[in-house]
Design an enzyme around this catalytic site. Structure first.
Site, PDB file in Angstrom:
ATOM      1  N   GLU A  41       0.850  -1.195   0.000  1.00  0.00           N
ATOM      2  CA  GLU A  41       0.000   0.000   0.000  1.00  0.00           C
ATOM      3  C   GLU A  41       0.885   1.244   0.000  1.00  0.00           C
ATOM      4  O   GLU A  41       1.789   1.372   0.826  1.00  0.00           O
ATOM      5  CB  GLU A  41      -0.885  -0.007   1.259  1.00  0.00           C
ATOM      6  CG  GLU A  41      -1.707   1.268   1.420  1.00  0.00           C
ATOM      7  CD  GLU A  41      -2.436   1.333   2.770  1.00  0.00           C
ATOM      8  OE1 GLU A  41      -2.720   0.282   3.372  1.00  0.00           O
ATOM      9  OE2 GLU A  41      -2.712   2.461   3.215  1.00  0.00           O
ATOM     10  N   ARG A  45      -0.035  10.441   0.759  1.00  0.00           N
ATOM     11  CA  ARG A  45       0.269  11.503   1.710  1.00  0.00           C
ATOM     12  C   ARG A  45       1.440  12.363   1.278  1.00  0.00           C
ATOM     13  O   ARG A  45       1.822  13.284   1.978  1.00  0.00           O
ATOM     14  CB  ARG A  45       0.607  10.902   3.077  1.00  0.00           C
ATOM     15  CG  ARG A  45      -0.612  10.317   3.726  1.00  0.00           C
ATOM     16  CD  ARG A  45      -0.292   9.810   5.115  1.00  0.00           C
ATOM     17  NE  ARG A  45      -1.167   8.708   5.391  1.00  0.00           N
ATOM     18  CZ  ARG A  45      -0.946   7.791   6.301  1.00  0.00           C
ATOM     19  NH1 ARG A  45       0.149   7.827   7.026  1.00  0.00           N
ATOM     20  NH2 ARG A  45      -1.808   6.821   6.485  1.00  0.00           N
ATOM     21  N   THR A  69      -4.857   5.942   2.040  1.00  0.00           N
ATOM     22  CA  THR A  69      -5.263   7.324   2.335  1.00  0.00           C
ATOM     23  C   THR A  69      -6.111   7.910   1.197  1.00  0.00           C
ATOM     24  O   THR A  69      -5.992   9.095   0.851  1.00  0.00           O
ATOM     25  CB  THR A  69      -4.046   8.240   2.653  1.00  0.00           C
ATOM     26  OG1 THR A  69      -3.064   7.498   3.392  1.00  0.00           O
ATOM     27  CG2 THR A  69      -4.471   9.419   3.522  1.00  0.00           C
ATOM     28  N   LYS A 129     -11.003  -2.024   6.350  1.00  0.00           N
ATOM     29  CA  LYS A 129      -9.814  -1.712   7.130  1.00  0.00           C
ATOM     30  C   LYS A 129     -10.322  -1.253   8.500  1.00  0.00           C
ATOM     31  O   LYS A 129     -11.230  -0.414   8.566  1.00  0.00           O
ATOM     32  CB  LYS A 129      -9.050  -0.577   6.441  1.00  0.00           C
ATOM     33  CG  LYS A 129      -7.985   0.100   7.287  1.00  0.00           C
ATOM     34  CD  LYS A 129      -7.209   1.112   6.459  1.00  0.00           C
ATOM     35  CE  LYS A 129      -6.225   1.877   7.323  1.00  0.00           C
ATOM     36  NZ  LYS A 129      -5.239   2.636   6.538  1.00  0.00           N
TER      37      LYS A 129
HETATM   38  C1  3PG Z   1      -2.183   3.828   7.797  1.00  0.00           C
HETATM   39  O1  3PG Z   1      -2.173   4.714   6.995  1.00  0.00           O
HETATM   40  O2  3PG Z   1      -2.820   2.801   7.628  1.00  0.00           O
HETATM   41  C2  3PG Z   1      -1.451   4.017   9.064  1.00  0.00           C
HETATM   42  O3  3PG Z   1      -0.800   5.235   9.120  1.00  0.00           O
HETATM   43  C3  3PG Z   1      -0.509   2.938   9.406  1.00  0.00           C
HETATM   44  O4  3PG Z   1      -0.445   2.927  10.761  1.00  0.00           O
HETATM   45  P1  3PG Z   1       0.903   2.571  11.530  1.00  0.00           P
HETATM   46  O5  3PG Z   1       1.919   3.589  11.078  1.00  0.00           O
HETATM   47  O6  3PG Z   1       0.562   2.662  12.984  1.00  0.00           O
HETATM   48  O7  3PG Z   1       1.295   1.183  11.107  1.00  0.00           O
END
Ligand code: 3PG
Length: 183
Positions: A41, A45, A69, A129
């Site tokens: 993924e 961002r 995102t 999710k």
């Molecule tokens: C995401 O975008 O799914 C999260 O920022 C991932 O979360 P983590 O950095 O706590 O693994």
């Protein structure tokens, strides 16, 4: 067309990549793929994200490259155009849920409550999710909602790490977990 079910079936851990430039995104993608992570993924961002998705698709044709995102219909359309094979969102709006049902790639909507899952089911979703998983109850929450939300599958993300990911993967309603810790 591939479904969210297919994505969940291929993934155990989905590395969440936030990339700042194309070269390092591709190098990272290669390393992860070589280590056995076939589903990746890339979060939307950074300004490099969209091009990185395009390039990862080109250079890792056997991997499954998704966009994370994804916040709205416009994001979903954009990542579809550049070749993302699936989209993941941290939450969901009725507009996004509707757009996801009409899209050419599967959308995995983000949920944090039972009502949000119920809304997603109304739109025809079965894979979600769970975000931010650890902060909203983690394994305890997932255990509590398994019976009332029978058949629904989750990819908990947010606060998953080396010491807790196996606890999540052991749950019947968890198909895979996502996270940046693996990077
Ligand atoms: C995401 O975008 O799914 C999260 O920022 C991932 O979360 P983590 O950095 O706590 O693994």
């Amino acid at each position: 067309m591939m479904t969210a079910h297919d994505i969940f079936a291929r993934a155990t851990i989905i590395p969440v990549m936030t990339v700042t430039d194309i070269d390092s995104a591709v190098s990272l993608g290669r390393v992860l793929y070589k280590q056995g992570y076939e589903v990746l993924e890339v979060t939307l961002r950074t300004s490099a994200a969209v091009h990185a998705i395009e390039e990862l698709r080109r250079q890792l044709p056997n991997a499954l490259i998704g966009a994370g995102t994804v916040l709205n219909k416009k994001d979903l359309q954009l990542v579809t155009t550049v070749g993302a094979q699936f989209a993941i969102s941290p939450g969901a709006t009725p507009d996004l849920l509707k757009a996801g049902r009409e899209a050419d790639i599967p959308l995995i909507p983000g949920v944090a409550t039972v009502s949000e899952v119920m809304q997603g089911i109304e739109y025809g979703y079965n894979e979600f999710k769970l975000f931010p998983a650890a902060a909203i109850g983690g394994v305890k929450l997932l255990k509590s909602i398994d019976a009332p939300l029978a058949g629904v599958k989750f990819c908990p993300t947010g606060g998953i790490n080396e010491s807790n990911y196996k606890d999540y993967l052991a749950l019947p309603n968890v198909s895979c977990v996502g996270g940046s810790w693996i990077i």
